[in-house]
Scaffold this motif. Sequence first.
Motif, PDB file in Angstrom:
ATOM      1  N   ILE A 172     -65.619 -45.620 -38.414  1.00 14.26           N
ATOM      2  CA  ILE A 172     -65.639 -45.129 -37.035  1.00 14.26           C
ATOM      3  C   ILE A 172     -64.833 -43.835 -36.987  1.00 14.26           C
ATOM      4  O   ILE A 172     -63.654 -43.823 -37.362  1.00 14.26           O
ATOM      5  CB  ILE A 172     -65.065 -46.174 -36.059  1.00 14.26           C
ATOM      6  N   TYR A 173     -65.455 -42.751 -36.529  1.00 12.14           N
ATOM      7  CA  TYR A 173     -64.786 -41.452 -36.552  1.00 12.14           C
ATOM      8  C   TYR A 173     -65.370 -40.535 -35.474  1.00 12.14           C
ATOM      9  O   TYR A 173     -66.380 -40.856 -34.848  1.00 12.14           O
ATOM     10  CB  TYR A 173     -64.913 -40.810 -37.938  1.00 12.14           C
ATOM     11  N   ILE A 174     -64.725 -39.399 -35.279  1.00  9.82           N
ATOM     12  CA  ILE A 174     -65.153 -38.393 -34.295  1.00  9.82           C
ATOM     13  C   ILE A 174     -65.968 -37.313 -34.986  1.00  9.82           C
ATOM     14  O   ILE A 174     -65.649 -36.887 -36.095  1.00  9.82           O
ATOM     15  CB  ILE A 174     -63.933 -37.751 -33.597  1.00  9.82           C
ATOM     16  N   GLU A 175     -67.017 -36.861 -34.300  1.00  7.58           N
ATOM     17  CA  GLU A 175     -67.831 -35.772 -34.845  1.00  7.58           C
ATOM     18  C   GLU A 175     -68.011 -34.682 -33.793  1.00  7.58           C
ATOM     19  O   GLU A 175     -68.410 -34.949 -32.659  1.00  7.58           O
ATOM     20  CB  GLU A 175     -69.199 -36.296 -35.273  1.00  7.58           C
ATOM     21  N   ASN A 176     -67.701 -33.457 -34.180  1.00  9.50           N
ATOM     22  CA  ASN A 176     -67.910 -32.267 -33.331  1.00  9.50           C
ATOM     23  C   ASN A 176     -67.206 -32.352 -31.976  1.00  9.50           C
ATOM     24  O   ASN A 176     -67.662 -31.731 -31.004  1.00  9.50           O
ATOM     25  CB  ASN A 176     -69.410 -32.014 -33.108  1.00  9.50           C
ATOM     26  N   HIS A 177     -66.132 -33.101 -31.889  1.00 11.26           N
ATOM     27  CA  HIS A 177     -65.350 -33.229 -30.656  1.00 11.26           C
ATOM     28  C   HIS A 177     -66.157 -33.824 -29.497  1.00 11.26           C
ATOM     29  O   HIS A 177     -65.685 -33.845 -28.363  1.00 11.26           O
ATOM     30  CB  HIS A 177     -64.779 -31.882 -30.211  1.00 11.26           C
ATOM     31  N   GLN A 178     -67.352 -34.302 -29.762  1.00 11.74           N
ATOM     32  CA  GLN A 178     -68.239 -34.766 -28.697  1.00 11.74           C
ATOM     33  C   GLN A 178     -68.684 -36.217 -28.857  1.00 11.74           C
ATOM     34  O   GLN A 178     -69.002 -36.876 -27.879  1.00 11.74           O
ATOM     35  CB  GLN A 178     -69.497 -33.878 -28.633  1.00 11.74           C
ATOM     36  N   TYR A 179     -68.727 -36.675 -30.088  1.00 16.48           N
ATOM     37  CA  TYR A 179     -69.276 -37.997 -30.360  1.00 16.48           C
ATOM     38  C   TYR A 179     -68.269 -38.885 -31.089  1.00 16.48           C
ATOM     39  O   TYR A 179     -67.482 -38.394 -31.910  1.00 16.48           O
ATOM     40  CB  TYR A 179     -70.521 -37.895 -31.241  1.00 16.48           C
TER      41      TYR A 179
END
Length: 232
Positions: A172-179
Motif C-alpha cells: 500500500i503506497y502513494i502514487e503521484n500525490h493523488q492516489y
Amino acid sequence: YYKTTFFKIVSAGFILFLFFLFYQYRRKQQRQLYDLRNKAQMLEKEKATAMFENLKQQLNPHFLFNSLTSLSGLIELDQTSASRFLNQMSVIYRYILKNADAEAVTLKEELDFVNMYVDLQKTRFNEGLQVSIQIPPEYHNNKVAPVTLQNLIENAIKHNVIAKNRPLKIDIYIENHQYIVVENNLQKKAVVETSNQRGLKQFTSLYRFLSDLPIVIEDDKEDVFRIKIPLL
C-alpha cells in the motif's frame, strides 16, 4: 397607419414582448432540465452510497465468523494473545460503528484501523500474509471512504491462495500525490465461494461522486493486481 410612429412603437413593443416570453420559456426549460439532472444525479449518488453501505455491512458476518474461529483456537493455546485479539476486535467494530454514516475519514484513521485488521488476519495466516504500508505522514490528513483499504485487502485475501510457501504480498503506497495504491501478487483461487463480483463496481460508483479522479484498476492477470483509489 402602418407608417405612423405609434404603429412602429406598438410593433416593436409586441416583438420585444414575444422575445421576452420566448426567453422566459427557455429559462424555464433550462431550470427544469437542470433540476431533472440534479435529481438524477442525487438518486444515482444515493444508490451508490446505499450499495457502499451494503458493502461495509458485509464485513460483519464474514469477518466475525473468521475472527471467532481464530479466537477459539487462541483461547486454548494462549490466553494472553486471545485477550489481545479480543481487544483488537472490539476496536475494529467500534471504528465501523463510529463511521457507519461517514462519507469519508482521514487516511490516518483508516490506516490505524487497517493495521489492526491486518494483525488479526495474520493470526489466521501467519507468514502466509505479508502487508507493507508505506504512507508518508504528510498524507495522513487526506481522506478516503471508510473501510476502503480494509475491503481491498479482504478482496485480495478472498481471491488468492495464501500459504507459507506461497505468501500473499500486499503493498500500500502513494502514487503521484493523488492516489493511494493497493497492490498484490496474483495467485488466484480456482473457486471463490463468497465473491459476488460487485465490490469494485460499488467502489467505482461511490468515488465517482467523491472525486474528480477515476478509480484505476490494473490487472496483469498473471502477475500483479493493482487498484488506485483517489485521495480526497
